[in-house]
Write an enzyme that holds these catalytic residues in place. Structure first.
Site, PDB file in Angstrom:
ATOM      1  N   LYS A  13       0.513  -0.684   3.028  1.00 59.19           N
ATOM      2  CA  LYS A  13       0.267   0.104   4.426  1.00 59.19           C
ATOM      3  C   LYS A  13      -1.317  -0.227   3.939  1.00 59.19           C
ATOM      4  CE  LYS A  13       1.828   4.096   2.317  1.00 59.19           C
ATOM      5  NZ  LYS A  13       2.565   3.543   1.176  1.00 59.19           N
ATOM      6  N   ARG A  88       2.951  12.122   5.649  1.00 53.74           N
ATOM      7  CA  ARG A  88       3.665  12.376   5.265  1.00 53.74           C
ATOM      8  C   ARG A  88       4.996  13.397   4.831  1.00 53.74           C
ATOM      9  NH1 ARG A  88       0.132   8.532   0.891  1.00 53.74           N
ATOM     10  NH2 ARG A  88       1.422   8.137  -0.306  1.00 53.74           N
ATOM     11  N   ARG A 127      -0.629  -4.631  -9.853  1.00 55.22           N
ATOM     12  CA  ARG A 127      -1.792  -3.544  -8.793  1.00 55.22           C
ATOM     13  C   ARG A 127      -3.645  -3.196  -9.535  1.00 55.22           C
ATOM     14  NH1 ARG A 127      -1.240   0.605  -3.884  1.00 55.22           N
ATOM     15  NH2 ARG A 127       0.190   1.825  -6.288  1.00 55.22           N
ATOM     16  N   ARG A 160      -4.197   2.138 -11.420  1.00 53.04           N
ATOM     17  CA  ARG A 160      -4.333   3.329 -10.913  1.00 53.04           C
ATOM     18  C   ARG A 160      -3.777   4.535 -11.828  1.00 53.04           C
ATOM     19  NH1 ARG A 160      -3.217   3.454  -4.785  1.00 53.04           N
ATOM     20  NH2 ARG A 160      -1.544   5.058  -5.677  1.00 53.04           N
ATOM     21  N   ARG A 171       7.346   8.748  -7.332  1.00 53.51           N
ATOM     22  CA  ARG A 171       6.203   9.095  -5.801  1.00 53.51           C
ATOM     23  C   ARG A 171       8.028   8.311  -5.221  1.00 53.51           C
ATOM     24  NH1 ARG A 171       1.594   5.269  -7.423  1.00 53.51           N
ATOM     25  NH2 ARG A 171       1.493   4.927  -5.033  1.00 53.51           N
TER      26      ARG A 171
HETATM   27  P1  AP5 Z   1      -0.997  -1.524  -1.187  1.00 50.54           P
HETATM   28  O1  AP5 Z   1      -0.951  -2.516  -0.144  1.00 50.54           O
HETATM   29  O2  AP5 Z   1      -2.030  -1.541  -2.011  1.00 50.54           O
HETATM   30  O3  AP5 Z   1       0.541  -0.837  -0.857  1.00 50.54           O
HETATM   31  P2  AP5 Z   1       0.887   0.620  -0.286  1.00 50.54           P
HETATM   32  O4  AP5 Z   1       2.024   0.482   0.464  1.00 50.54           O
HETATM   33  O5  AP5 Z   1      -0.935   0.623   0.383  1.00 50.54           O
HETATM   34  O6  AP5 Z   1       0.550   1.601  -1.571  1.00 50.54           O
HETATM   35  P3  AP5 Z   1       0.395   2.540  -2.586  1.00 50.54           P
HETATM   36  O7  AP5 Z   1       0.764   3.035  -3.091  1.00 50.54           O
HETATM   37  O8  AP5 Z   1      -1.136   2.697  -2.342  1.00 50.54           O
HETATM   38  O9  AP5 Z   1       0.787   3.678  -1.032  1.00 50.54           O
HETATM   39  P4  AP5 Z   1       1.114   5.467  -1.484  1.00 50.54           P
HETATM   40  O10 AP5 Z   1       1.443   5.653  -0.767  1.00 50.54           O
HETATM   41  O11 AP5 Z   1       2.267   5.710  -2.407  1.00 50.54           O
HETATM   42  O12 AP5 Z   1       0.379   5.843  -2.581  1.00 50.54           O
HETATM   43  P5  AP5 Z   1      -1.697   6.306  -1.602  1.00 50.54           P
HETATM   44  O13 AP5 Z   1      -2.540   6.253  -1.876  1.00 50.54           O
HETATM   45  O14 AP5 Z   1      -0.983   6.686   0.468  1.00 50.54           O
HETATM   46  O15 AP5 Z   1       0.003  -2.885  -1.731  1.00 50.54           O
HETATM   47  C1  AP5 Z   1       0.224  -2.813  -3.387  1.00 50.54           C
HETATM   48  C2  AP5 Z   1       0.205  -3.981  -4.407  1.00 50.54           C
HETATM   49  O16 AP5 Z   1       0.883  -5.202  -3.851  1.00 50.54           O
HETATM   50  C3  AP5 Z   1      -1.118  -4.611  -4.031  1.00 50.54           C
HETATM   51  O17 AP5 Z   1      -1.628  -4.983  -4.899  1.00 50.54           O
HETATM   52  C4  AP5 Z   1      -1.497  -5.348  -3.184  1.00 50.54           C
HETATM   53  O18 AP5 Z   1      -2.188  -6.374  -3.195  1.00 50.54           O
HETATM   54  C5  AP5 Z   1       0.566  -6.301  -2.986  1.00 50.54           C
HETATM   55  N1  AP5 Z   1       0.999  -7.152  -1.829  1.00 50.54           N
HETATM   56  C6  AP5 Z   1       0.543  -5.434  -0.918  1.00 50.54           C
HETATM   57  N2  AP5 Z   1       1.478  -6.482   0.121  1.00 50.54           N
HETATM   58  C7  AP5 Z   1       2.312  -7.177  -0.472  1.00 50.54           C
HETATM   59  C8  AP5 Z   1       3.204  -8.829  -0.339  1.00 50.54           C
HETATM   60  N3  AP5 Z   1       3.247  -9.217   1.480  1.00 50.54           N
HETATM   61  N4  AP5 Z   1       3.663  -9.582  -1.089  1.00 50.54           N
HETATM   62  C9  AP5 Z   1       3.216  -9.390  -2.636  1.00 50.54           C
HETATM   63  N5  AP5 Z   1       2.095  -8.564  -3.293  1.00 50.54           N
HETATM   64  C10 AP5 Z   1       1.869  -7.578  -1.590  1.00 50.54           C
HETATM   65  O19 AP5 Z   1      -1.085   8.164  -2.335  1.00 50.54           O
HETATM   66  C11 AP5 Z   1      -1.015   8.333  -3.306  1.00 50.54           C
HETATM   67  C12 AP5 Z   1      -0.887  10.094  -3.737  1.00 50.54           C
HETATM   68  O20 AP5 Z   1      -1.898  10.751  -3.250  1.00 50.54           O
HETATM   69  C13 AP5 Z   1       0.509  10.727  -3.051  1.00 50.54           C
HETATM   70  O21 AP5 Z   1       1.219  10.350  -3.984  1.00 50.54           O
HETATM   71  C14 AP5 Z   1      -0.554  11.936  -3.208  1.00 50.54           C
HETATM   72  O22 AP5 Z   1      -0.595  12.403  -4.243  1.00 50.54           O
HETATM   73  C15 AP5 Z   1      -1.960  11.571  -1.561  1.00 50.54           C
HETATM   74  N6  AP5 Z   1      -0.828  11.738  -0.965  1.00 50.54           N
HETATM   75  C16 AP5 Z   1      -2.335  10.695  -0.220  1.00 50.54           C
HETATM   76  N7  AP5 Z   1      -1.819  11.391   1.626  1.00 50.54           N
HETATM   77  C17 AP5 Z   1      -0.994  12.687   1.160  1.00 50.54           C
HETATM   78  C18 AP5 Z   1      -0.357  13.236   2.222  1.00 50.54           C
HETATM   79  N8  AP5 Z   1      -0.438  12.331   3.124  1.00 50.54           N
HETATM   80  N9  AP5 Z   1      -0.120  14.476   1.663  1.00 50.54           N
HETATM   81  C19 AP5 Z   1       0.480  14.676   0.790  1.00 50.54           C
HETATM   82  N10 AP5 Z   1       0.235  14.142  -0.367  1.00 50.54           N
HETATM   83  C20 AP5 Z   1      -0.809  12.580  -0.480  1.00 50.54           C
END
Ligand code: AP5
Length: 221
Positions: A13, A88, A127, A160, A171
């Site tokens: 994402k 979410r 990552r 991270r 997660r």
């Molecule tokens: P990346 O693009 O970073 O993936 P992502 O889907 O953004 O993954 P996240 O782990 O950041 O998502 P998340 O939703 O768990 O975390 P968030 O920060 O929102 O890609 C991942 C890796 O793969 C990278 O190294 C990239 O280079 C590689 N990659 C990408 N595409 C690829 C491909 N096609 N092929 C190969 N490699 C690839 O949330 C973190 C925490 O914050 C949550 O657990 C929660 O505690 C809190 N939080 C955030 N938002 C909320 C909310 N709305 N409500 C409540 N808690 C929240």
């Protein structure tokens, strides 16, 4: 445009959202990034969010909705926005609708990325992210030129804390239980739900994203 990026942790994402923001000039509002920034700045929100994030749990809805409200107010009613990692939960989705009604807007579409769990786990374990400019890397798929250093700004890259295997498992469970049902929620509420296969190299996912946006909205990005 008000586009939601939905999908499990590690599916891409942030990667696709950043590319959309760069190419289309839309603003990417990533709640995970905003929370990590709040933690680094030591704000009240950051302190409250820390324990939830480190355990792979969701931060309470009311904190997230207050954060998003503030950001949407700052951006104004005409901004083109990509919501990454929000909503979410169904409560957050309903809260978002209520916020948008105030400014006469609604969600235009939901872009759903999916990939098998073993792929997600490998991507997350590889990552590395830049704490300064938010650039993303992957030691397996997209390594920086110098190990541990951001190509874009020279800062030291981070692994991270919530990317440790035990937390990743939580997660993924939280996603399946609380966030995945939003796909049905938006289908039932007549939003355009676009499914894009995230289990492909980044450039192919990007092509799939562009094609989906063109077919659904007639926009070229
Ligand atoms: P990346 O693009 O970073 O993936 P992502 O889907 O953004 O993954 P996240 O782990 O950041 O998502 P998340 O939703 O768990 O975390 P968030 O920060 O929102 O890609 C991942 C890796 O793969 C990278 O190294 C990239 O280079 C590689 N990659 C990408 N595409 C690829 C491909 N096609 N092929 C190969 N490699 C690839 O949330 C973190 C925490 O914050 C949550 O657990 C929660 O505690 C809190 N939080 C955030 N938002 C909320 C909310 N709305 N409500 C409540 N808690 C929240």
């Amino acid at each position: 445009m008000m586009l939601i990026l939905l999908g499990p942790p590690g599916v891409g994402k942030g990667t696709q959202g950043a590319r959309l923001a760069d190419t289309a000039g839309w603003v990417r509002l990533g709640t995970g990034d905003l929370l990590r920034e709040a933690r680094r700045d030591g704000t009240e929100l950051g302190k409250k969010a820390q324990a939830y994030m480190d355990q792979g749990k969701l931060v309470p809805d009311e904190l997230i909705l207050a954060l998003v409200r503030r950001k949407l107010d700052e951006l104004g009613p005409d901004a083109e926005i990509i919501l990454d990692g929000f909503p979410r939960t169904v409560v957050q989705a309903e809260g978002l609708d209520a916020l948008l009604v105030e400014s006469g807007r609604s969600v235009d579409g939901v872009l759903v990325l999916e990939a098998p769990e073993e792929v997600l786990v490998k991507r997350i374990s590889g990552r590395r992210s830049c704490p300064e400019c938010q650039a993303l890397y992957n030691v397996y798929f997209d390594a920086p030129a110098t190990e541990g250093i951001c190509d874009a700004c020279g800062a030291s890259l981070l692994h991270r804390k919530d990317d440790q295997p035990g937390t990743v498992k939580n997660r993924l469970e939280v996603y399946r239980e609380q966030t995945e049902p939003l796909i049905r929620h938006y289908e039932d509420h007549s939003a355009k739900v676009l499914q894009v296969d995230g289990d492909r190299p980044m450039d192919e996912v990007w092509t799939g994203t562009r094609v989906a946006l063109r077919e659904a909205f007639g926009v070229e990005v």
